[in-house]
Design an enzyme around this catalytic site. Structure first.
Site, PDB file in Angstrom:
ATOM      1  N   GLU B  60       0.844  -1.215   0.174  1.00  0.00           N
ATOM      2  CA  GLU B  60       0.060  -0.044   0.067  1.00  0.00           C
ATOM      3  C   GLU B  60       0.945   1.312   0.068  1.00  0.00           C
ATOM      4  O   GLU B  60       0.415   2.260  -0.952  1.00  0.00           O
ATOM      5  CB  GLU B  60      -0.863  -0.140   1.042  1.00  0.00           C
ATOM      6  CG  GLU B  60      -2.150  -1.140   1.076  1.00  0.00           C
ATOM      7  CD  GLU B  60      -1.747  -2.290   1.459  1.00  0.00           C
ATOM      8  OE1 GLU B  60      -0.629  -2.535   1.959  1.00  0.00           O
ATOM      9  OE2 GLU B  60      -2.508  -3.305   1.368  1.00  0.00           O
ATOM     10  N   HIS B 129     -10.417  -5.071   9.968  1.00  0.00           N
ATOM     11  CA  HIS B 129     -11.303  -4.866   8.739  1.00  0.00           C
ATOM     12  C   HIS B 129     -12.402  -4.289   9.039  1.00  0.00           C
ATOM     13  O   HIS B 129     -13.241  -4.432   8.128  1.00  0.00           O
ATOM     14  CB  HIS B 129     -11.412  -6.462   8.200  1.00  0.00           C
ATOM     15  CG  HIS B 129     -10.166  -6.872   7.268  1.00  0.00           C
ATOM     16  ND1 HIS B 129      -8.921  -7.288   7.769  1.00  0.00           N
ATOM     17  CD2 HIS B 129     -10.152  -6.794   5.913  1.00  0.00           C
ATOM     18  CE1 HIS B 129      -8.268  -7.658   6.777  1.00  0.00           C
ATOM     19  NE2 HIS B 129      -8.857  -7.326   5.607  1.00  0.00           N
TER      20      HIS B 129
END
Lengths: 333, 327
Positions: B60, B129
């Site tokens: 990322e 998450h």
């Protein structure tokens, strides 16, 4: 390198050295604030690589030790010094400071203060070049310590995977801030670290500009030839501390003296004298002229320049509002 | 007007902009061959190829920085961070590079990139998450933050974000990709700034954004039918900058405010809206503003505990009734 180029580069390297030493003095006098990371000792790295590249044409990016890279790309030393003085005439209008010199017209795309930050930015510029089909390359100058951040590996992987036209130049000066490379890094020779990504790499003496140039020539040609990235490691040394707040207690004066005997400017100077291309008096004249230029033009410009206006404090945070109105208001024509 | 899903709206915005400008690209994990975790880039790989629809490694920080670097040279990347939880890894590049580069270069360089990411708690995805991170993005100078509450906004905000020269973070929601809504057939650019009066009312203002707009609308319906309270609903689709004028105008009319957010309370949208109310129309208030928000816990896996963490329209109704002394 041709003889004429070598003579020109020697003069540039003297400018780079004296510019930085003058910054040191201005910092002591509190004319320059913040952090100040100086380049003396490493001049052959930037100069050797950029002589093999095309300054002003290729896109260059680096970390916070960035004054010399900017000047080598074509930034006006007066405007770089004015930036250090925090003046409106500075290369970043006084908003950036020593660690954030930019000259986008000369394709010097900035100094960044997170050591590994420029890695993916350089790869991204290379991605843009690849998309547009130009013959430019992206060149990323960083120190050895930057390779210990995660984005080093992330970027090497993507650059190799997508064959991006980017040259990574690792100026290995053996210290990351105040920690020596053998105390921070499992592998001293940084070029070995990119072998895992199948990136061609080389290591050479970073003090002798002729050697740097030869290796850089090969590296630049490789990248410009559309063969993907290249990693060039230059073994070098910074004479001063990491920044001005550093008293260099982590290394010995003997070690420093040893490196100063392989000074990049003196190596080139002595070679040119030995070849009969110049005399010691010529060199001393260059030093004198350079000092006069820095004092009478560079420092004078910085001293005489105006401060930024406080009314403009929030200018440049976002794009000029007027130009963005269709998207801000949704009233696109 | 086409009645399409939120993901289809995002896909259409990508497609139109990529067809128009060869320098618009999209990149992220699984967005190409796999078509995107939430289908937001479905079919684009086949249409525009691997050089413009880039399946990235799971890096990322690296690929976000790469997109930003490309934007320095005029490329317009739409960078998808699959889950906002992973954005922590990209924030160094988003904040230190994209958001600051214009300022620290004295206006020479800009990073016209779009970061899209799915936030919000879905169903039992656990602590790593299920994050809501609006609060983290909305306090960064140089970064715009928008958050679409319906397909029309999802389409129009992405269109405007791609065209805008500033970096824009688009906060989407995992549970909203299959929501249907009307989207204009013709090209539409949603404003990146301001707010929207989604339902007009006179007694209390309910502020929401993204998914919480729907809690507010449902609550307004109940308040009207069961309690005779007329609630105005304001959609804060722009979180940075927040619409100070819109907030002031509505609270000056209704004199009461409830802010509903799925994010946790501290240093969040609610705190900021209340600060704006204090700064712009404090003396218009008939009661202290109230926040409806998640519990400050790492998201639990257990279904019952998870449900207890996240507020909904009933919590908004309760908050309003309390404001009126009816609970």
């Amino acid at each position: 390198m041709k003889l004429e180029d070598k003579k020109r580069v020697l003069r540039e390297m003297v400018l780079h050295r004296r510019f930085e030493e003058r910054c040191y003095q201005a910092y002591i006098e509190r004319k320059i604030g913040g952090f100040l990371h100086l380049y003396p000792g490493q001049e052959a790295c930037c100069n050797g690589v950029m002589e093999a590249a095309r300054p002003g044409h290729d896109y260059v990016i680096t970390g916070y030790r960035d004054h010399v890279h900017a000047i080598k790309c074509g930034a006006d030393p007066k405007r770089v010094m004015a930036e250090l003085y925090g003046k409106e005439t500075g290369s970043s209008k006084g908003r950036g400071g020593s660690m954030h010199i930019f000259d986008v017209d000369k394709r010097f795309m900035g100094g960044y203060a997170l050591v590994g930050g420029p890695f993916p930015l350089a790869a991204g510029m290379a991605k843009a070049i690849q998309m547009k089909g130009g013959d430019e390359i992206a060149i990323c100058f960083l120190g050895d310590a930057a390779n210990n951040q995660g984005v080093f590996h992330e970027t090497m992987n993507m650059a190799a995977l997508w064959k991006l036209p980017v040259l990574f130049v690792c100026e290995n000066n053996l210290y990351g801030i105040g920690t020596s490379i053998e105390r921070s890094t499992a592998v001293i020779h940084q070029h070995k670290r990119v072998a895992a990504y199948n990136i061609p790499a080389a290591e050479c003496d970073g003090q002798d500009i002729d050697i740097v140039y030869q290796h850089a020539r090969k590296a630049v040609d490789h990248v410009r030839g559309g063969n993907g990235p290249y990693f060039l490691e230059l073994m070098t040394y910074r004479y001063r501390g990491h920044s001005m707040s550093d008293s260099r207690g982590y290394r010995t004066r003997e070690e420093e003296e040893l490196w100063k005997q392989r000074d990049p400017i003196f190596i080139l100077r002595d070679r040119l004298i030995a070849e009969g291309a110049m005399s010691m008096a010529d060199f001393e004249a260059i030093e004198k002229e350079t000092d006069a230029y820095i004092e009478n033009e560079v420092i004078k410009f910085a001293e005489d320049s105006p401060e930024p206006r406080v009314e403009d404090l929030e200018k440049y945070v976002l794009a000029d509002r007027e130009t963005q109105l269709p998207w801000l208001t949704g009233k696109a024509a | 007007m086409a009645n399409i899903m939120y993901w289809e709206a995002i896909q259409r915005a990508h497609d139109e902009e990529m067809a128009r400008d060869p320098l618009v690209i999209c990149m992220g994990e699984d967005i190409g061959v796999a078509g995107g975790t939430y289908k937001a880039t479905k079919g684009l790989y086949e249409k525009y190829g691997p050089l413009r629809v880039i399946d990235t490694p799971i890096s990322e920080g690296g690929f976000t920085g790469l997109g930003i670097g490309a934007s320095f040279l005029g490329v317009r990347p739409v960078i998808e961070i699959m889950s906002v939880n992973f954005a922590w890894l990209a924030m160094d590049q988003m904040f230190n590079s994209a958001a600051k580069v214009r300022y620290m270069s004295g206006g020479q360089l800009t990073a016209p990139c779009v970061f899209r990411s799915a936030g919000g708690a879905a169903h039992q995805l656990g602590a790593q998450h299920s994050a809501r991170m609006e609060k983290v993005f909305m306090g960064i100078a140089g970064l715009r933050v928008v958050t679409p509450s319906n397909p029309k906004q999802a389409y129009g905000l992405l269109k405007s974000a791609i065209r805008c020269d500033d970096p824009v973070f688009i906060n989407e929601h995992e549970l909203m990709y299959n929501m249907k809504g009307e989207v204009p057939d013709t090209e539409y650019f949603h404003p990146l700034e301001g707010s929207e009066v989604t339902r007009s009312g006179t007694d209390v203002t309910l502020f929401g954004y993204n998914i919480s707009v729907h809690w507010c609308l449902k609550a307004a319906e109940i308040l009207d039918k069961q309690y005779g309270i007329s609630a105005e609903v304001i959609d804060l689709y722009s979180l940075a900058p927040l619409d100070r004028e819109g907030i002031k105008k509505s609270v000056s009319k209704t004199h009461r405010a409830v802010i509903a957010e799925e994010d946790e309370a501290p240093v969040g949208v609610g705190s900021e809206v209340i600060a704006i109310i204090n700064e712009t129309c404090f003396f218009e208030l008939d009661a202290a503003p109230v926040r409806v928000h998640s519990a400050l816990v790492p998201q639990p896996y257990n279904h019952t505990l998870e449900k207890a963490t996240i507020p909904d329209h009933e919590d908004v109704v309760k908050a309003v009734l309390k404001l009126f002394g009816k609970a």
